[in-house]
Write a protein that holds these residues in place. Structure first.
Motif, PDB file in Angstrom:
ATOM      1  N   PHE B 391       0.826  -1.199   0.000  1.00 40.88           N
ATOM      2  CA  PHE B 391       0.000   0.000   0.000  1.00 40.88           C
ATOM      3  C   PHE B 391       0.865   1.256   0.000  1.00 40.88           C
ATOM      4  O   PHE B 391       0.597   2.213  -0.728  1.00 40.88           O
ATOM      5  CB  PHE B 391      -0.966   0.019   1.196  1.00 40.88           C
ATOM      6  N   TYR B 392       1.916   1.236   0.791  1.00 39.35           N
ATOM      7  CA  TYR B 392       2.816   2.389   0.833  1.00 39.35           C
ATOM      8  C   TYR B 392       3.352   2.701  -0.568  1.00 39.35           C
ATOM      9  O   TYR B 392       3.367   3.837  -1.018  1.00 39.35           O
ATOM     10  CB  TYR B 392       3.962   2.100   1.795  1.00 39.35           C
ATOM     11  N   MET B 393       3.762   1.658  -1.258  1.00 39.21           N
ATOM     12  CA  MET B 393       4.362   1.843  -2.583  1.00 39.21           C
ATOM     13  C   MET B 393       3.328   2.306  -3.602  1.00 39.21           C
ATOM     14  O   MET B 393       3.610   3.140  -4.460  1.00 39.21           O
ATOM     15  CB  MET B 393       5.027   0.534  -3.024  1.00 39.21           C
ATOM     16  N   ARG B 394       2.133   1.775  -3.481  1.00 43.87           N
ATOM     17  CA  ARG B 394       1.066   2.189  -4.409  1.00 43.87           C
ATOM     18  C   ARG B 394       0.661   3.630  -4.117  1.00 43.87           C
ATOM     19  O   ARG B 394       0.349   4.394  -5.033  1.00 43.87           O
ATOM     20  CB  ARG B 394      -0.132   1.248  -4.285  1.00 43.87           C
ATOM     21  N   ALA B 395       0.665   4.009  -2.846  1.00 43.22           N
ATOM     22  CA  ALA B 395       0.315   5.381  -2.483  1.00 43.22           C
ATOM     23  C   ALA B 395       1.340   6.367  -3.033  1.00 43.22           C
ATOM     24  O   ALA B 395       1.097   7.568  -3.076  1.00 43.22           O
ATOM     25  CB  ALA B 395       0.207   5.513  -0.967  1.00 43.22           C
ATOM     26  N   ARG B 396       2.502   5.839  -3.449  1.00 42.21           N
ATOM     27  CA  ARG B 396       3.512   6.700  -4.058  1.00 42.21           C
ATOM     28  C   ARG B 396       3.448   6.651  -5.576  1.00 42.21           C
ATOM     29  O   ARG B 396       4.331   7.176  -6.259  1.00 42.21           O
ATOM     30  CB  ARG B 396       4.906   6.282  -3.571  1.00 42.21           C
ATOM     31  N   GLY B 397       2.465   5.927  -6.094  1.00 43.98           N
ATOM     32  CA  GLY B 397       2.248   5.953  -7.539  1.00 43.98           C
ATOM     33  C   GLY B 397       2.609   4.682  -8.287  1.00 43.98           C
ATOM     34  O   GLY B 397       2.407   4.594  -9.486  1.00 43.98           O
ATOM     35  N   LEU B 398       3.163   3.693  -7.590  1.00 46.24           N
ATOM     36  CA  LEU B 398       3.538   2.467  -8.304  1.00 46.24           C
ATOM     37  C   LEU B 398       2.324   1.562  -8.495  1.00 46.24           C
ATOM     38  O   LEU B 398       1.641   1.227  -7.520  1.00 46.24           O
ATOM     39  CB  LEU B 398       4.609   1.713  -7.518  1.00 46.24           C
ATOM     40  N   PRO B 399       2.043   1.145  -9.727  1.00 46.76           N
ATOM     41  CA  PRO B 399       0.969   0.158  -9.935  1.00 46.76           C
ATOM     42  C   PRO B 399       1.288  -1.125  -9.166  1.00 46.76           C
ATOM     43  O   PRO B 399       2.457  -1.415  -8.890  1.00 46.76           O
ATOM     44  CB  PRO B 399       0.986  -0.086 -11.450  1.00 46.76           C
ATOM     45  N   GLU B 400       0.258  -1.875  -8.837  1.00 47.25           N
ATOM     46  CA  GLU B 400       0.416  -3.042  -7.971  1.00 47.25           C
ATOM     47  C   GLU B 400       1.518  -3.998  -8.442  1.00 47.25           C
ATOM     48  O   GLU B 400       2.368  -4.415  -7.660  1.00 47.25           O
ATOM     49  CB  GLU B 400      -0.913  -3.787  -7.856  1.00 47.25           C
ATOM     50  N   GLU B 402       4.051  -3.469 -10.369  1.00 46.40           N
ATOM     51  CA  GLU B 402       5.386  -2.869 -10.259  1.00 46.40           C
ATOM     52  C   GLU B 402       5.872  -2.864  -8.811  1.00 46.40           C
ATOM     53  O   GLU B 402       7.045  -3.098  -8.542  1.00 46.40           O
ATOM     54  CB  GLU B 402       5.375  -1.434 -10.781  1.00 46.40           C
ATOM     55  N   LEU B 406       9.199  -4.858  -7.359  1.00 44.50           N
ATOM     56  CA  LEU B 406      10.290  -4.299  -6.551  1.00 44.50           C
ATOM     57  C   LEU B 406      10.497  -5.115  -5.273  1.00 44.50           C
ATOM     58  O   LEU B 406      11.627  -5.380  -4.871  1.00 44.50           O
ATOM     59  CB  LEU B 406       9.996  -2.843  -6.176  1.00 44.50           C
TER      60      LEU B 406
END
Lengths: 250, 440
Positions: B391-400, B402, B406
């Motif tokens: 969720f943190y990463m998606r909240a920064r703009g990364l699609p699920e 991607e 990572l």
């Protein structure tokens, strides 16, 4: 048009209603503070705006520049310009801050139909921002937030805010776990990002933070609703009288 | 003979061995050894789940039969192999190619061999009747049925000898290619001998030519690392998703020898890699690391047996499995510390990441310690990707996908980082990257 409009929002978590019809209108250039006791639903509001899974919206809507935010995936919201600074930023071992930020920025740009930013250009940009926030270079080479102090984690959130240049920033309990010096650095970072186009929603327990980030509007939340709104003096009033008066009003 | 355990296909294979026996290189004593190995295999047949070592990889259910021996590759087969090799070429290596189980001299780099390096096809060695090398080639323990079968049927391989004091800077790269569309089996066995004070890097790849599908690769590698010698080994299994790869490696270390091995399995329908390492010389050091990246209905098994036979040796294992869809990953790691092996330092850590509800990972670490002054430890974990990180990463703009990619890269990174050569580490990273891109 208002930037962010929350209308009569009702939210459940596992059969329990947390927000019972919350409304909030945020215009460009404004800083809103949301205050309230533990369990009043402040963090739930920030999570629902950012799109965290696990919350069921049973009524109402959230519009961002007139668009239905609730229909968008979290990453789409980020690309549109919604930013949540986390109360507890997570640690991501094995993913360097540098790599993560580059990938995230490019994902946002791609979603907006913009060209990707090259590594050298990104490096230059991130270095400038890091310098202004007093973030050492080697922090960028480490795993995201891994081994960072509380203050470093919050500064890393503000670094991202500066880098992504969002239209709306939600700061969830930015002051938690920070000593007074760390708080001042973080607040300076936030103040530097205030602009006529950008709005901020500052969620906090304590008035203290609002000495550093001075709000235009203060809302008091209790039991899942906004029970009172006013100017910055409302925060001072709360500091004196506490939240108890609103518990009954809610 | 256990008649009950014997299947129809077992009989068919027996007939097949009788047919091909005369085509297999090596006469006299070697032919006798092949016969013994085949009989050893026949007594058990394909291993199944009631045999503890094969509990998670029941070849009777998964493979069902051993396919007929592949014919020697023709010009068209070599062309298809050439194309497959080109797609996965690694710069700066000396390539040694086996196509359909036969050494392909024309596709191999045999020119200007470094001083102290000898490379010969196994077939040639066996036909020449080189007694010492032949003995080494058939020295493997035939109590393991698949090693026995490999010995009985091996048609070719590469025999590499590194003379004392030789340090090669150019890695050797053994490439196994299945060229054809016919469902056939390949049996290869290679030998690598490192003399005293030597150093070499060996890469092994398993590839499929275009259109190659349900073939079987049965490979064996026998390695002797001399005193004070170092072998770096990288193994990449990129077989076709319908293929079977049953391989075994047996490695023996001399005093103060160092063996660093990394395996990555992303291909093959069913694969099993049996690695047996013996610390036979004091002060030797072993690092065995690996990654499985599997999806669909893939089944990948790494079975490690590490034998600390003498004092003052150290071993480290880092194993990571990423399992999607209905795939099944198996890691069995058995470490034995013999009574004399005091001051042994052995550590094993295996972790699996399940990307779907139907994915399965079995981790079986086993420590058998008979010495009292040792440091040994192991750990095993299995879990899903952390939702709060996603969720943190998606909240920064990364699609699920991607964000997942990572996190998966970070998860396997710890194992991949153990590869010493920058160039080969990049090859492993690129292989993992291809897998991640294919699922995006």
């Amino acid at each position: 048009m208002s930037l962010l409009e929350v209308k009569d929002l009702q939210v459940r978590v596992e059969e329990r209603e947390i927000l019972h019809g919350l409304s909030l209108t945020v215009n460009p250039g404004q800083v809103h503070a949301i205050m309230g006791p533990n369990g009043s639903g402040k963090s739930t509001l920030s999570h629902v705006i950012a799109g965290k899974p696990g919350y069921e919206v049973t009524g109402g809507q959230i519009l961002f520049k007139g668009e239905d935010l609730l229909e968008m995936a979290p990453n789409e919201r980020a690309a549109k310009g919604v930013f949540l600074a986390f109360q507890y930023p997570v640690e991501i071992p094995g993913v360097t801050t540098w790599n993560f930020l580059h990938a995230a920025l490019n994902a946002q740009r791609k979603a907006r139909g913009e060209d990707e930013i090259s590594s050298p250009a990104f490096l230059k940009k991130v270095r400038e921002v890091a310098k202004s926030l007093n973030i050492p270079q080697d922090m960028l080479k480490r795993g995201v937030n891994v081994g960072f102090s509380g203050g470093e984690k919050k500064r890393n959130e503000i670094l991202q805010m500066a880098l992504f240049e969002p239209a709306v920033c939600i700061l969830d309990e930015m002051d938690s776990g920070l000593d007074i010096d760390a708080l001042r650095i973080a607040a300076d970072g936030v103040n530097a990002l205030r602009s006529p186009e950008r709005a901020m929603v500052v969620i906090t327990h304590y008035q203290r933070l609002l000495n550093y980030i001075v709000p235009d509007v203060v809302h008091v939340m209790s039991k899942g609703r906004v029970v009172k709104s006013g100017g910055k003096e409302l925060a001072l009033e709360l500091e004196e009288s506490g939240y108890a008066q609103f518990e009954d009003a809610a | 003979m256990n008649v009950v355990a014997k299947t129809e296909t077992g009989r068919a294979l027996g007939d097949a061995f009788a047919v091909v026996r005369d085509r297999l290189p090596g006469k006299g004593k070697i032919a006798d050894q092949r016969q013994q190995a085949f009989e050893a295999y026949e007594r058990s047949g394909l291993p199944h789940r009631r045999i503890e070592d094969w509990k998670y990889t029941d070849l009777r259910a998964l493979m069902r039969e051993v396919l007929p021996l592949a014919p020697a590759p023709d010009a068209a087969a070599l062309d298809r192999a050439t194309a497959a090799i080109k797609l996965r070429a690694i710069d700066g290596v000396r390539r040694l190619v086996l196509v359909d189980g036969a050494f392909a001299a024309d596709l191999s780099d045999l020119g200007s061999l470094e001083k102290g390096l000898s490379v010969r096809p196994l077939r040639e060695v066996l036909d020449a009747g080189d007694a010492a090398l032949s003995a080494q080639a058939f020295a493997s323990d035939i109590s393991n049925p698949m090693i026995a079968l490999n010995g009985a049927m091996a048609t070719d391989g590469v025999v590499i000898d590194i003379a004392d004091g030789t340090v090669l800077t150019r890695p050797l790269h053994i490439v196994h290619v299945a060229s054809g569309t016919a469902p056939v089996a390949m049996f290869t066995r290679s030998l690598l001998r490192l003399g005293r004070d030597t150093g070499v890097t060996l890469v092994e790849s398993y590839l499929a030519g275009e259109g190659a599908k349900a073939y079987q690769t049965h490979d064996g590698l026998i390695v002797a690392i001399g005193d004070n010698a170092r072998l770096d080994h990288v193994r990449l299994v990129e077989d076709s998703v319908d293929a079977f790869n049953i391989s075994s490696a047996t490695v023996t270390l001399g005093a103060h020898a160092h063996f660093n091995t990394f395996g990555l399995t992303s291909g093959g329908h069913v694969s099993r890699y049996q690695l047996t390492v013996t610390c036979a010389g004091e002060g030797s050091k072993v690092e065995t690391n690996g990654v499985n990246l599997i999806n669909g209905k893939q089944h990948a098994d790494t079975t490690l047996f590490l034998d600390h036979a003498v004092p003052h040796c150290a071993s480290r294992e880092i194993f990571r499995a990423v399992v999607d869809d209905r795939a099944h990953s198996v890691f069995q790691g058995r470490i034995i510390v013999r009574p004399d092996a005091q001051k042994t330092d052995a550590k094993m850590m295996t972790r699996a990441l399940l990307l779907s509800d139907d994915a399965e990972a079995d981790n079986k670490p086993e420590l058998e310690i008979f010495a009292d002054d040792v440091t040994c430890g192991h750990g095993a974990t299995t879990g899903a990707l952390d939702e709060s990180l996603l969720f943190y990463m998606r909240a920064r703009g990364l699609p699920e996908k991607e964000a997942q990619a990572l996190l998966i890269q970070a998860f396997v990174g710890e194992a991949i980082e153990t590869i010493v050569s920058d160039a080969l580490r990049d090859v492993a990273i690129a292989t993992a990257q291809r897998w991640l891109e294919a699922r995006a």
